[in-house]
Design a protein around this motif. Structure first.
Motif, PDB file in Angstrom:
ATOM      1  N   ASP A 231      36.202   0.513  41.427  1.00  0.00           N
ATOM      2  CA  ASP A 231      37.210   1.076  40.946  1.00  0.00           C
ATOM      3  C   ASP A 231      37.822   2.445  41.809  1.00  0.00           C
ATOM      4  OD1 ASP A 231      36.627   0.026  38.460  1.00  0.00           O
ATOM      5  OD2 ASP A 231      35.439   1.645  37.703  1.00  0.00           O
ATOM      6  N   GLU A 232      37.317   2.887  42.700  1.00  0.00           N
ATOM      7  CA  GLU A 232      37.967   3.928  43.579  1.00  0.00           C
ATOM      8  C   GLU A 232      38.647   3.453  44.672  1.00  0.00           C
ATOM      9  OE1 GLU A 232      34.680   6.769  44.783  1.00  0.00           O
ATOM     10  OE2 GLU A 232      33.802   6.512  42.779  1.00  0.00           O
ATOM     11  N   GLU A 233      38.185   2.228  45.151  1.00  0.00           N
ATOM     12  CA  GLU A 233      39.022   1.745  46.384  1.00  0.00           C
ATOM     13  C   GLU A 233      39.803   0.338  46.175  1.00  0.00           C
ATOM     14  OE1 GLU A 233      36.432   1.957  49.741  1.00  0.00           O
ATOM     15  OE2 GLU A 233      36.075   4.302  49.502  1.00  0.00           O
ATOM     16  N   PRO A 234      40.683   0.537  45.324  1.00  0.00           N
ATOM     17  CA  PRO A 234      41.407  -0.685  44.680  1.00  0.00           C
ATOM     18  C   PRO A 234      41.871  -1.440  46.125  1.00  0.00           C
ATOM     19  CG  PRO A 234      42.613   1.035  43.765  1.00  0.00           C
ATOM     20  CD  PRO A 234      41.001   1.438  44.574  1.00  0.00           C
ATOM     21  N   TRP A 235      42.395  -0.573  47.116  1.00  0.00           N
ATOM     22  CA  TRP A 235      43.102  -1.209  48.356  1.00  0.00           C
ATOM     23  C   TRP A 235      42.368  -2.213  48.981  1.00  0.00           C
ATOM     24  CZ3 TRP A 235      40.396  -1.424  52.772  1.00  0.00           C
ATOM     25  CH2 TRP A 235      39.264  -0.414  53.196  1.00  0.00           C
ATOM     26  N   ARG A 236      41.039  -2.476  48.759  1.00  0.00           N
ATOM     27  CA  ARG A 236      40.242  -3.490  49.383  1.00  0.00           C
ATOM     28  C   ARG A 236      40.543  -4.669  48.736  1.00  0.00           C
ATOM     29  NH1 ARG A 236      35.756  -1.999  52.383  1.00  0.00           N
ATOM     30  NH2 ARG A 236      35.803   0.335  52.414  1.00  0.00           N
ATOM     31  N   ARG A 237      40.713  -4.653  47.256  1.00  0.00           N
ATOM     32  CA  ARG A 237      41.183  -5.840  46.566  1.00  0.00           C
ATOM     33  C   ARG A 237      42.736  -6.370  47.111  1.00  0.00           C
ATOM     34  NH1 ARG A 237      38.818  -3.965  42.960  1.00  0.00           N
ATOM     35  NH2 ARG A 237      40.373  -3.023  41.846  1.00  0.00           N
ATOM     36  N   GLU A 238      43.446  -5.396  47.218  1.00  0.00           N
ATOM     37  CA  GLU A 238      44.911  -5.641  47.425  1.00  0.00           C
ATOM     38  C   GLU A 238      44.998  -6.224  48.899  1.00  0.00           C
ATOM     39  OE1 GLU A 238      46.567  -1.807  46.771  1.00  0.00           O
ATOM     40  OE2 GLU A 238      45.893  -2.091  44.913  1.00  0.00           O
ATOM     41  N   LYS A 239      44.352  -5.656  49.845  1.00  0.00           N
ATOM     42  CA  LYS A 239      44.140  -6.064  51.294  1.00  0.00           C
ATOM     43  C   LYS A 239      43.620  -7.461  51.341  1.00  0.00           C
ATOM     44  CE  LYS A 239      42.572  -5.330  55.696  1.00  0.00           C
ATOM     45  NZ  LYS A 239      41.479  -4.500  56.583  1.00  0.00           N
ATOM     46  N   LEU A 240      42.519  -7.710  50.513  1.00  0.00           N
ATOM     47  CA  LEU A 240      41.875  -8.918  50.613  1.00  0.00           C
ATOM     48  C   LEU A 240      43.076 -10.110  49.983  1.00  0.00           C
ATOM     49  CD1 LEU A 240      39.493 -10.896  50.875  1.00  0.00           C
ATOM     50  CD2 LEU A 240      38.855 -10.251  48.390  1.00  0.00           C
ATOM     51  N   ARG A 241      43.682  -9.974  48.985  1.00  0.00           N
ATOM     52  CA  ARG A 241      44.708 -10.717  48.543  1.00  0.00           C
ATOM     53  C   ARG A 241      45.768 -11.099  49.452  1.00  0.00           C
ATOM     54  NH1 ARG A 241      44.652  -7.940  42.968  1.00  0.00           N
ATOM     55  NH2 ARG A 241      43.142  -8.707  42.300  1.00  0.00           N
ATOM     56  N   ARG A 242      46.378  -9.935  50.005  1.00  0.00           N
ATOM     57  CA  ARG A 242      47.262 -10.298  51.117  1.00  0.00           C
ATOM     58  C   ARG A 242      46.698 -11.179  52.299  1.00  0.00           C
ATOM     59  NH1 ARG A 242      47.850  -6.687  55.084  1.00  0.00           N
ATOM     60  NH2 ARG A 242      46.825  -5.183  53.739  1.00  0.00           N
ATOM     61  N   LEU A 243      45.528 -10.517  52.808  1.00  0.00           N
ATOM     62  CA  LEU A 243      45.275 -11.548  54.075  1.00  0.00           C
ATOM     63  C   LEU A 243      44.942 -12.932  53.467  1.00  0.00           C
ATOM     64  CD1 LEU A 243      42.483  -9.021  55.713  1.00  0.00           C
ATOM     65  CD2 LEU A 243      44.918  -9.596  56.511  1.00  0.00           C
ATOM     66  N   SER A 244      44.228 -13.161  52.421  1.00  0.00           N
ATOM     67  CA  SER A 244      43.891 -14.433  51.974  1.00  0.00           C
ATOM     68  C   SER A 244      45.189 -15.326  51.832  1.00  0.00           C
ATOM     69  CB  SER A 244      43.280 -14.550  50.496  1.00  0.00           C
ATOM     70  OG  SER A 244      42.119 -13.886  50.445  1.00  0.00           O
ATOM     71  N   ALA A 245      46.204 -14.791  51.353  1.00  0.00           N
ATOM     72  CA  ALA A 245      47.532 -15.484  50.964  1.00  0.00           C
ATOM     73  C   ALA A 245      48.200 -15.943  52.475  1.00  0.00           C
ATOM     74  CB  ALA A 245      48.484 -14.609  50.259  1.00  0.00           C
ATOM     75  N   TRP A 246      48.063 -14.875  53.419  1.00  0.00           N
ATOM     76  CA  TRP A 246      48.756 -15.202  54.697  1.00  0.00           C
ATOM     77  C   TRP A 246      47.849 -15.919  55.542  1.00  0.00           C
ATOM     78  CZ3 TRP A 246      46.998 -14.511  59.805  1.00  0.00           C
ATOM     79  CH2 TRP A 246      47.729 -14.610  60.758  1.00  0.00           C
ATOM     80  N   PHE A 247      46.627 -15.924  55.569  1.00  0.00           N
ATOM     81  CA  PHE A 247      45.825 -16.986  56.009  1.00  0.00           C
ATOM     82  C   PHE A 247      46.084 -18.396  55.593  1.00  0.00           C
ATOM     83  CE2 PHE A 247      41.224 -18.531  57.381  1.00  0.00           C
ATOM     84  CZ  PHE A 247      41.588 -18.289  58.835  1.00  0.00           C
ATOM     85  N   ARG A 248      46.185 -18.509  54.205  1.00  0.00           N
ATOM     86  CA  ARG A 248      46.258 -20.060  53.782  1.00  0.00           C
ATOM     87  C   ARG A 248      47.598 -20.430  54.225  1.00  0.00           C
ATOM     88  NH1 ARG A 248      43.906 -21.525  48.891  1.00  0.00           N
ATOM     89  NH2 ARG A 248      41.767 -20.385  48.558  1.00  0.00           N
ATOM     90  N   GLY A 249      48.542 -19.545  54.040  1.00  0.00           N
ATOM     91  CA  GLY A 249      49.811 -20.125  54.477  1.00  0.00           C
ATOM     92  C   GLY A 249      49.789 -20.659  56.235  1.00  0.00           C
ATOM     93  N   GLU A 250      49.229 -19.974  56.863  1.00  0.00           N
ATOM     94  CA  GLU A 250      49.045 -20.477  58.380  1.00  0.00           C
ATOM     95  C   GLU A 250      48.201 -21.512  58.298  1.00  0.00           C
ATOM     96  OE1 GLU A 250      50.476 -18.416  61.003  1.00  0.00           O
ATOM     97  OE2 GLU A 250      51.367 -17.631  59.354  1.00  0.00           O
ATOM     98  N   LEU A 251      47.020 -21.925  57.765  1.00  0.00           N
ATOM     99  CA  LEU A 251      46.321 -22.910  57.835  1.00  0.00           C
ATOM    100  C   LEU A 251      47.229 -24.088  57.361  1.00  0.00           C
ATOM    101  CD1 LEU A 251      42.858 -21.658  56.479  1.00  0.00           C
ATOM    102  CD2 LEU A 251      43.407 -22.551  58.735  1.00  0.00           C
ATOM    103  N   THR A 252      47.992 -23.867  56.193  1.00  0.00           N
ATOM    104  CA  THR A 252      48.668 -25.121  55.687  1.00  0.00           C
ATOM    105  C   THR A 252      49.682 -25.406  56.661  1.00  0.00           C
ATOM    106  OG1 THR A 252      48.480 -23.952  53.545  1.00  0.00           O
ATOM    107  CG2 THR A 252      50.030 -25.794  53.548  1.00  0.00           C
TER     108      THR A 252
END
Ligand SMILES: Cc1ncc(COP(=O)(O)O)c(C=O)c1O
Length: 397
Positions: free
Chosen positions: A291-312
């Motif tokens: 609850d206190e550090e939602p930035w972790r979830r947001e960063k995870l989403r951003r990095l996952s989407a970027w990495f997926r795009g690069e692998l594709t």
């Protein structure tokens, strides 16, 4: 040493595994968690851990665990029903219930034990279970342990799940059992449709959110929140503290009747020593951080989407559309093994996943992104992956 016939037989079986490219071995890392670890004196980039939010090395978890060990003890001394039940367990269970918007919750030593407990503690010989073909090994083992009649539906096929539920014998308790996010593919179960099927056929829906808790849903409550569902009486939510929550321990959250039944009958809860204070306190601290550090979830989403795009972009076909679990399908177990070994030579750890962890012919590298990674780490991984794929002649596209 002289080999007895039994040991000779074991040796033969081990040799067969090796010949099939299915041998496994243990790598001893010199530190736990984190993105960079030391292995055999080298610094290695980890691209395969389940520490999705990067909490394993969070000081708040370490401080909470240390304090609990110093004030309450290193061990718990007995099982929960004898003298091992501590106020710490009760506090954590209240917090889990609050976190999952459930009436009640029960904490187990591990997620594996929570799955064994929830299925075999609720269902017995006279009962009926419908289970997804790609469910985690702990759910498969749990179904076997229950001795209930088990029917398996093709992965994600909610219509077939409904048809199978309709065939349940009268009077049987019906369980529909699924991973919320599938551990080896990273895809999501069709929860709205499964919940609808469970309601129509008067079943309980057991959702193992081991890989979704802390990660999926706006506030990290898991796949139930992601799908916009609200917890309801037929929903039984399982989770673990060993992945995004950075520690160890499983839980079941749901209706009072479910939790009360598990206290009476879940053997993996009853016949084991209670989780020790340090483990419990770290788990409670981790829930607060979601609850206190939602930035972790947001960063995870951003990095996952970027990495997926690069692998594709490199030509890889990914098995799922979003999220931090990113499997690169190889197929052959020998080739997957070679790919994992080539990656390790280039300083990246992502061991090959082979049968029986995944179905035959679908060996893969299961890459994962965490909130502790930086873009530079992922760029390093991409370069190593491209080189390794070339070295092992992996066909892309
Ligand atoms: C889907 C799933 N459920 C349950 C478990 C077991 O959790 P734990 O590691 O806490 O025993 C795992 C992984 O280990 C998993 O991937």
């Amino acid at each position: 040493m002289n080999q007895t016939p039994a040991l000779r037989l074991l040796s033969q079986r081990l040799a067969e595994k090796r010949a099939q490219g299915l041998e496994r071995w243990l790598l001893a890392l010199e530190s736990a968690g984190g993105v960079r670890v030391r292995l055999d004196g080298r610094e290695i980039l980890v691209m395969a851990s389940n520490d999705y939010l990067g909490l394993t090395r969070h000081p708040r978890l370490a401080e909470a665990a240390l304090e609990a060990v110093l004030t309450t003890g290193a061990g718990s001394g007995a099982s929960r029903l004898v003298t091992g039940n501590l106020t710490l367990h009760a506090e954590l269970e209240r917090e889990i219930a609050r976190f999952k918007h459930a009436e009640a919750a029960l904490f187990f030593c591990t997620g594996y034990m929570a799955n064994l407990g929830v299925v075999s503690g609720l269902a017995g010989r006279e009962d009926y279970i419908v289970s997804d073909a790609l469910n985690h090994a702990s759910l498969i083992d749990a179904c076997r342990l229950s001795r209930a009649q088990v029917r398996v539906y093709p992965h994600g096929d909610w219509e077939e799940a409904g048809r199978l539920l309709a065939e349940a014998p009268g009077g049987a308790l019906r369980l529909l059992v699924t991973d919320g996010v599938f551990s080896m593919d990273g895809d999501l179960a069709p929860l709205p449709q499964l919940l609808d099927a469970a309601r129509r056929h008067l079943a309980l829906l057991v959702v193992d959110d081991a890989h979704a808790t802390g990660v999926w849903g706006e506030s990290g409550r898991g796949s139930v929140e992601h799908h916009g569902l609200t917890p309801s009486p037929e929903l039984v939510m399982v989770g673990t503290f060993s992945k995004a929550l950075g520690g160890l321990g499983g839980f079941v959250a749901g209706a009072n009747e479910v939790v009360a039944s598990l206290v009476q009958g879940a053997r993996s809860f009853l016949y084991t020593t209670a989780p020790p204070p340090g483990q419990v306190a770290a788990a409670n601290a981790a829930l607060g951080l979601v609850d206190e550090e939602p930035w972790r979830r947001e960063k995870l989403r951003r990095l996952s989407a970027w990495f997926r795009g690069e692998l594709t972009g490199l030509g890889f076909t990914l098995l799922s559309e979003a999220g931090p679990i990113i499997p690169l399908l190889v197929g052959d177990s020998h080739q997957a093994l070679a790919m994992g070994q080539a990656l390790l030579r280039h300083g990246v750890l992502a061991p090959a996943m082979r049968p029986p962890t995944v179905p035959a012919g679908t060996s893969r590298l299961r890459l994962t992104v965490t909130a502790a990674h930086e873009t530079g780490d992922l760029e390093q991984a991409l370069e190593a992956i491209a080189r390794a794929a070339k070295e092992v002649d992996l066909e892309l596209g």
